[in-house]
Design a protein around this motif. Structure first.
Motif, PDB file in Angstrom:
ATOM      1  N   PRO A  76       0.839  -1.209   0.000  1.00 18.81           N
ATOM      2  CA  PRO A  76       0.000   0.000   0.000  1.00 18.81           C
ATOM      3  C   PRO A  76       0.877   1.263   0.000  1.00 18.81           C
ATOM      4  O   PRO A  76       1.956   1.269   0.595  1.00 18.81           O
ATOM      5  CB  PRO A  76      -0.811  -0.114   1.292  1.00 18.81           C
ATOM      6  N   ILE A  77       0.418   2.303  -0.640  1.00 13.49           N
ATOM      7  CA  ILE A  77       1.241   3.492  -0.825  1.00 13.49           C
ATOM      8  C   ILE A  77       1.705   4.107   0.495  1.00 13.49           C
ATOM      9  O   ILE A  77       2.858   4.525   0.619  1.00 13.49           O
ATOM     10  CB  ILE A  77       0.535   4.526  -1.728  1.00 13.49           C
ATOM     11  N   GLU A  78       0.836   4.157   1.500  1.00 18.50           N
ATOM     12  CA  GLU A  78       1.230   4.718   2.801  1.00 18.50           C
ATOM     13  C   GLU A  78       2.354   3.893   3.421  1.00 18.50           C
ATOM     14  O   GLU A  78       3.313   4.435   3.965  1.00 18.50           O
ATOM     15  CB  GLU A  78       0.030   4.793   3.751  1.00 18.50           C
ATOM     16  N   ALA A  79       2.230   2.571   3.344  1.00 18.41           N
ATOM     17  CA  ALA A  79       3.270   1.690   3.892  1.00 18.41           C
ATOM     18  C   ALA A  79       4.561   1.820   3.090  1.00 18.41           C
ATOM     19  O   ALA A  79       5.655   1.850   3.662  1.00 18.41           O
ATOM     20  CB  ALA A  79       2.786   0.241   3.891  1.00 18.41           C
ATOM     21  N   ALA A  80       4.443   1.913   1.770  1.00 18.21           N
ATOM     22  CA  ALA A  80       5.628   2.068   0.925  1.00 18.21           C
ATOM     23  C   ALA A  80       6.374   3.352   1.287  1.00 18.21           C
ATOM     24  O   ALA A  80       7.604   3.354   1.401  1.00 18.21           O
ATOM     25  CB  ALA A  80       5.229   2.082  -0.552  1.00 18.21           C
ATOM     26  N   CYS A  81       5.632   4.416   1.498  1.00 20.55           N
ATOM     27  CA  CYS A  81       6.262   5.694   1.872  1.00 20.55           C
ATOM     28  C   CYS A  81       6.968   5.569   3.218  1.00 20.55           C
ATOM     29  O   CYS A  81       8.093   6.052   3.383  1.00 20.55           O
ATOM     30  CB  CYS A  81       5.223   6.811   1.891  1.00 20.55           C
ATOM     31  N   ARG A  82       6.346   4.921   4.158  1.00 25.78           N
ATOM     32  CA  ARG A  82       6.962   4.738   5.480  1.00 25.78           C
ATOM     33  C   ARG A  82       8.232   3.893   5.370  1.00 25.78           C
ATOM     34  O   ARG A  82       9.251   4.207   6.000  1.00 25.78           O
ATOM     35  CB  ARG A  82       5.970   4.096   6.448  1.00 25.78           C
ATOM     36  N   ILE A  83       8.191   2.844   4.575  1.00 25.87           N
ATOM     37  CA  ILE A  83       9.372   1.989   4.378  1.00 25.87           C
ATOM     38  C   ILE A  83      10.517   2.804   3.785  1.00 25.87           C
ATOM     39  O   ILE A  83      11.658   2.721   4.252  1.00 25.87           O
ATOM     40  CB  ILE A  83       9.022   0.778   3.479  1.00 25.87           C
TER      41      ILE A  83
END
Length: 116
Positions: A76-83
């Motif tokens: 998911p985009i939010e998780a990708a950004c956090r990673i």
């Protein structure tokens, strides 16, 4: 408006906001909506031109490309950004640690070792 840096310096500067949203999306093989989404997730904050248009640097495009890789794999985009944020923080911490280690551990600290 006269630029502060000569053109050559700006072209070599990874932080210089040289790319429009359309060009950045094209280079990444994505959409302007993706760039807006990662901006809203605070992964990158593009600079704005005098006319208010988003401008991206090469550094920001590398960050966006990494996020796109993760999203393309189903993250998911939010998780990708956090990673990506955590990866960037880890890389910076490792760089600082290496600098600290280099400055605090000189050949004189280890008399039994050769500097070569």
């Amino acid at each position: 408006m006269t630029p502060d840096k000569p053109l050559r310096d700006r072209l070599e500067d990874d932080d210089y906001p040289a790319y429009t949203m359309g060009r950045a999306a094209e280079m990444l093989g994505t959409t302007p909506g993706f760039l807006r989404a990662i901006g809203e997730a605070r992964l990158i904050t593009p600079l704005r031109s005098e006319g208010g248009h988003r401008r991206y640097s090469r550094y920001q495009l590398r960050i966006a490309a990494r996020a796109r890789e993760l999203v393309d794999r189903g993250t998911p985009i939010e998780a990708a950004c956090r990673i990506v944020i955590l990866e960037d923080q880890l890389e910076e911490a490792q760089r600082i640690n290496a600098e600290h280690h280099h400055t605090t551990h000189t050949p004189a600290d280890n008399p039994g070792t050769s500097p070569h």
